[in-house]
Write an enzyme that holds these catalytic residues in place. Sequence first.
Site, PDB file in Angstrom:
ATOM      1  CB  SER A 159       0.853  -0.397   2.144  1.00 48.73           C
ATOM      2  OG  SER A 159      -0.424  -0.697   1.381  1.00 48.73           O
ATOM      3  CB  THR A 160       1.326  -4.222  -0.388  1.00 48.16           C
ATOM      4  OG1 THR A 160       0.242  -3.632  -0.954  1.00 48.16           O
ATOM      5  CG2 THR A 160       1.357  -5.713  -1.143  1.00 48.16           C
ATOM      6  CG  HIS A 185      -2.051   1.661   3.395  1.00 53.27           C
ATOM      7  ND1 HIS A 185      -1.452   1.951   2.330  1.00 53.27           N
ATOM      8  CD2 HIS A 185      -2.195   2.902   4.120  1.00 53.27           C
ATOM      9  CE1 HIS A 185      -0.894   3.319   2.382  1.00 53.27           C
ATOM     10  NE2 HIS A 185      -1.603   3.843   3.466  1.00 53.27           N
ATOM     11  CG  MET A 277       1.264  -0.437  -4.877  1.00 57.67           C
ATOM     12  SD  MET A 277       0.127  -1.614  -5.753  1.00 57.67           S
ATOM     13  CE  MET A 277       0.860  -3.152  -5.053  1.00 57.67           C
ATOM     14  CG  ASP A 280      -0.075   7.250   2.796  1.00 57.62           C
ATOM     15  OD1 ASP A 280       0.050   8.397   3.106  1.00 57.62           O
ATOM     16  OD2 ASP A 280      -0.874   6.468   3.712  1.00 57.62           O
TER      17      ASP A 280
END
Length: 344
Positions: A159-160, A185, A277, A280
Amino acid sequence: MNQYRVLIVDDSPTMRRLIRSILERDSRILVVAEAGTAREARDAVNTYKPDVISLDVEMPNMSGLEFLERLMRHRPMPVVMVSTLTKKGSAIAVEALSLGAIECIEKPRLGQQRDTFSKLADSIVLAAQARVGVRPSRQLTPAGSQLRNFKRICLLGGSTGAVDALERVLLRFPENCPPTLVTQHMPEPFLVSFATRLNHVVAPRVSLAEDGQKLLPGNIMIAPGGDFHLNVSTKPEFHVTLLKGPPVSGHRPSVDSMMLSAVHAAPQIVAGILTGMGSDGAEGMRELRANGAKTLGQSKETCVVFGMPKVAGQLGGIEKWVDIDKFGDEMLDLAEVPVRAAAI
């Protein structure tokens, strides 16, 4: 209450005033300076030592992307791109994320201020909490390009901060890499640009996954997002299933959805969880490891946000922690290890 110190960089005084007015409504934020050029921004960074920068792309003499690249090389810090050129899905937005920007927000057009800037303050605050370190130079040619006999499938989630991380991992993959599935993401339009970018910089073929697509060597398939999760199916053979459904673990596409779908074939899986973050992927990594998969987590020291890997580790889903620039080689080595189950 501690406030995050923000530097606003934009060549338009009007836009700087607008951004300042929005950010100053949030008690978590203190705007310490403004800059209209890259030179002014450099001086402001040295003078005011901001926690995070709001950065435009279009500026005189030196573009925001060039300034971002230099900043990340010499004095890395969290950056949120705010520009008309970073609209959802743009190649420039994906390039900025690849260079190390935490988030990209599109400048509002006439009548759109509320829509496009509604999350600006939250994005600035989240970015300010990210860990941004010195970025080692990338190896632009894949390692281990000799023919290798891979016997496992690779799954990657992030993600991030994971746009750059994924590029660093996949740059190590040779042309005949293991079949690889990626869930990142991102909004659907970003994923289109991301797949296109990766296909031009790594040796294997990179594409958005299609329903029913076979998992074949030399192919990296990215979750297309939108209404769908990217899952693994094995009957009659390994292939992609795009599952339409609600968010899983708060996301769509979801790393957990992908990982959990592969548990029944766990001995034939190498799974990696990258910077991001939230949580997940943590449950999926735990189940995969418990059922015989090899699992890797990106080390805290090299994560932009040590959220997803941290939770996966807490649940027992990480067999080994790996720095990001060794992650690709570790995955490839594990993918070469024979398994007791039938080889793919």
